[in-house]
Design a protein around this motif. Structure first.
Motif, PDB file in Angstrom:
ATOM      1  N   VAL A 171       0.841  -1.206   0.000  1.00  0.00           N
ATOM      2  CA  VAL A 171       0.000   0.000   0.000  1.00  0.00           C
ATOM      3  C   VAL A 171       0.876   1.256   0.000  1.00  0.00           C
ATOM      4  O   VAL A 171       0.556   2.253  -0.653  1.00  0.00           O
ATOM      5  CB  VAL A 171      -0.947  -0.007   1.219  1.00  0.00           C
ATOM      6  CG1 VAL A 171      -1.738   1.302   1.291  1.00  0.00           C
ATOM      7  CG2 VAL A 171      -1.902  -1.203   1.141  1.00  0.00           C
ATOM      8  N   SER A 172       1.979   1.218   0.731  1.00  0.00           N
ATOM      9  CA  SER A 172       2.898   2.357   0.759  1.00  0.00           C
ATOM     10  C   SER A 172       3.446   2.632  -0.631  1.00  0.00           C
ATOM     11  O   SER A 172       3.598   3.800  -1.031  1.00  0.00           O
ATOM     12  CB  SER A 172       4.042   2.079   1.744  1.00  0.00           C
ATOM     13  OG  SER A 172       4.958   3.143   1.766  1.00  0.00           O
ATOM     14  N   MET A 173       3.736   1.591  -1.390  1.00  0.00           N
ATOM     15  CA  MET A 173       4.265   1.792  -2.743  1.00  0.00           C
ATOM     16  C   MET A 173       3.180   2.310  -3.684  1.00  0.00           C
ATOM     17  O   MET A 173       3.482   2.989  -4.670  1.00  0.00           O
ATOM     18  CB  MET A 173       4.884   0.494  -3.247  1.00  0.00           C
ATOM     19  CG  MET A 173       6.130   0.106  -2.456  1.00  0.00           C
ATOM     20  SD  MET A 173       7.037  -1.314  -3.073  1.00  0.00           S
ATOM     21  CE  MET A 173       5.938  -2.654  -2.616  1.00  0.00           C
ATOM     22  N   MET A 174       1.904   2.014  -3.382  1.00  0.00           N
ATOM     23  CA  MET A 174       0.813   2.617  -4.152  1.00  0.00           C
ATOM     24  C   MET A 174       0.780   4.127  -3.952  1.00  0.00           C
ATOM     25  O   MET A 174       0.535   4.887  -4.894  1.00  0.00           O
ATOM     26  CB  MET A 174      -0.525   2.007  -3.720  1.00  0.00           C
ATOM     27  CG  MET A 174      -0.693   0.539  -4.037  1.00  0.00           C
ATOM     28  SD  MET A 174      -2.278  -0.084  -3.439  1.00  0.00           S
ATOM     29  CE  MET A 174      -2.043  -1.859  -3.653  1.00  0.00           C
ATOM     30  N   ILE A 175       1.036   4.565  -2.717  1.00  0.00           N
ATOM     31  CA  ILE A 175       1.089   6.004  -2.442  1.00  0.00           C
ATOM     32  C   ILE A 175       2.256   6.645  -3.197  1.00  0.00           C
ATOM     33  O   ILE A 175       2.133   7.745  -3.753  1.00  0.00           O
ATOM     34  CB  ILE A 175       1.221   6.251  -0.928  1.00  0.00           C
ATOM     35  CG1 ILE A 175       0.013   5.691  -0.184  1.00  0.00           C
ATOM     36  CG2 ILE A 175       1.371   7.744  -0.631  1.00  0.00           C
ATOM     37  CD1 ILE A 175       0.127   5.733   1.326  1.00  0.00           C
ATOM     38  N   ALA A 176       3.402   5.946  -3.242  1.00  0.00           N
ATOM     39  CA  ALA A 176       4.551   6.450  -4.006  1.00  0.00           C
ATOM     40  C   ALA A 176       4.189   6.629  -5.472  1.00  0.00           C
ATOM     41  O   ALA A 176       4.592   7.619  -6.111  1.00  0.00           O
ATOM     42  CB  ALA A 176       5.738   5.495  -3.858  1.00  0.00           C
ATOM     43  N   LEU A 177       3.416   5.692  -6.026  1.00  0.00           N
ATOM     44  CA  LEU A 177       2.998   5.795  -7.426  1.00  0.00           C
ATOM     45  C   LEU A 177       2.125   7.030  -7.643  1.00  0.00           C
ATOM     46  O   LEU A 177       2.257   7.710  -8.667  1.00  0.00           O
ATOM     47  CB  LEU A 177       2.240   4.531  -7.827  1.00  0.00           C
ATOM     48  CG  LEU A 177       1.657   4.519  -9.243  1.00  0.00           C
ATOM     49  CD1 LEU A 177       2.762   4.637 -10.285  1.00  0.00           C
ATOM     50  CD2 LEU A 177       0.841   3.242  -9.474  1.00  0.00           C
TER      51      LEU A 177
END
Length: 444
Positions: free
Chosen positions: A410-416
């Motif tokens: 989920v954190s990497m979704m925010i980065a995207l």
């Protein structure tokens, strides 16, 4: 066309030969120990068990301590590299890995593992992330701006190639020889740099050589504060650098969390050992070589660094979700295949930072953003270690052993989301008057 771009990128690396060769030996030495460390640590701390909560918590504690200190050390090392030169800082950072592995080569008891963790924590504080930052700054001193993205992709491609070679050595070498060979490579790297690596920074003569010792300490402390404040100003005055800082934070928050528990998770759920670890890591490395050396130089003129970054972040999300939801022992191999794409996050990030920075601030900005990443590395174990231990135990609230890895995705979704908001921007001409060095381009 492909051949022409590859040859062009390779020509750009010619001045970097004496940098890349010792770094490859360093990366091989470090990577060949990764797959065997889980077995060594688990056997020492939890004999006869496949799940070891103590090892997971110690690894999380190590990552937290490293993250705390790296918030200060990484930007500081970037500034020191700008002031005193790339070479001395590279020599210091690559030498720190020798001592922790020497302990395990000598003895692998519980006490030795604890000593290893202490020494490895110190080593990580000094070298983790900083070697790449200083190497990228070294390359930026020599390579023209328009060719930096291709050069950075070749550097990370060599990094991946080194990982493949390290994993192949770990796969076929007997376990008792792995640490011995690793130490030999780790010693070779700084020795080679000392004799053959050229410096790219010309130091301006100091004017305070007659100052008292106390005055020198005060001046150094004040200079560090001013330089770090200037680095922060450079980053936050630029929308591009500010945006990439947020991308780096959330990406590192997720990816570092996954990396810290992944091998322990695979051992507990599927019973993997060093052979399976080496196979998975080799898959990632082989794919990464192809994508960084061939794909990135071809895609960069078409979609730019921002497009490559978004694509790589999408792959990192798929990578995390597949590991977290893995329902059979072959799924981790499928997940690992996405490593060939998500590995492009690093060169794309380096290129975006480099384009948004002036030549005088390369070390500062790379170091500052790396410091932001270290904050994420410091925070992630607070969630990942207890979540992983909890969901691997019999007291988990529901049956999803990889739940912590899903949360990290989920954190990497925010980065995207932040990456999609990035817009190309002209670099700021933010060169402070008190800059005390200037890059000197020397012919190799």
């Amino acid at each position: 066309m492909v051949f022409k771009d590859c040859v062009g990128g390779l020509k750009e690396l010619r001045p970097l030969a004496h940098l890349l060769l010792p770094l490859c030996f360093h990366w091989i030495a470090e990577e060949m120990t990764v797959s065997v460390l889980v077995d060594v640590v688990t056997s020492a701390l939890c004999p006869g068990q496949t799940t070891c909560s103590e090892a997971i918590y110690i690894s999380g504690l190590q990552q937290t301590v490293v993250g705390i200190f790296k918030m200060v050390v990484l930007p500081l090392l970037g500034q020191l590299a700008d002031e005193y030169g790339r070479k001395p800082l590279l020599l210091i950072t690559v030498s720190t890995s020798i001592f922790p592995f020497a302990v395990l080569a000598w003895n692998q008891s519980r006490g030795s593992v604890y000593v290893y963790y202490v020494l490895r924590t110190i080593s990580f504080i000094i070298s983790q992330g900083s070697i790449f930052c200083i190497a990228v700054a070294y390359a930026a001193d020599i390579i023209e701006e328009g060719n930096r993205a291709a050069a950075f992709s070749w550097i990370t491609g060599f990094f991946s190639a080194s990982h493949v070679l390290g994993n192949l050595l770990a796969r076929f070498l007997p376990e008792q020889y792995i640490f011995v060979v690793s130490i030999a490579f780790l010693i070779f790297s700084p020795v080679y740099m000392h004799f053959l690596l050229a410096e790219t920074v010309e130091q301006v003569p100091k004017r305070d050589r007659d100052s008292t010792f106390l005055t020198k300490i005060i001046n150094v402390a004040h200079k560090r504060y001013e330089s770090m404040r200037d680095a922060a100003a450079v980053v936050f005055e630029s929308p591009t650098l500010r945006g990439i800082s947020f991308v780096s934070f959330f990406y590192e928050l997720g990816m570092s969390g996954i990396s810290s528990v992944l091998l322990f998770y695979l051992k507990a759920v599927f019973g993997f050992n060093k052979n399976q670890y080496s196979e998975i890591l080799s898959m990632v490395g082989i794919g990464a070589i192809f994508s960084q050396i061939l794909v990135l130089p071809l895609l960069n003129p078409l979609v730019g660094e921002g497009g490559i970054l978004s694509l790589a972040l999408l792959a990192s999300i798929a990578y995390g979700l597949l590991y977290g939801l893995a329902w059979a022992s072959w799924v981790p191999y499928l997940s690992a295949s996405f490593g060939a794409i998500y590995i492009l996050v690093k060169p794309a990030t380096y290129a975006i930072i480099s384009k948004g920075s002036s030549s005088m601030n390369q070390g500062k900005t790379q170091g500052f953003v790396a410091g932001v990443q270290s904050i994420a590395s410091f925070l992630s174990p607070f969630a990942m270690s207890p979540l992983t231990s909890w969901f691997l135990s019999s007291s988990a609230p529901f049956d999803c052993k990889g739940f912590s890895i899903i949360v990290a995705s989920v954190s990497m979704m925010i980065a995207l989301c932040f990456a999609c908001l990035l817009k190309p921007a002209e670099k700021l001409s933010h060169d402070p008057e008190d800059e005390i060095e200037a890059p000197l381009l020397r012919e190799s």
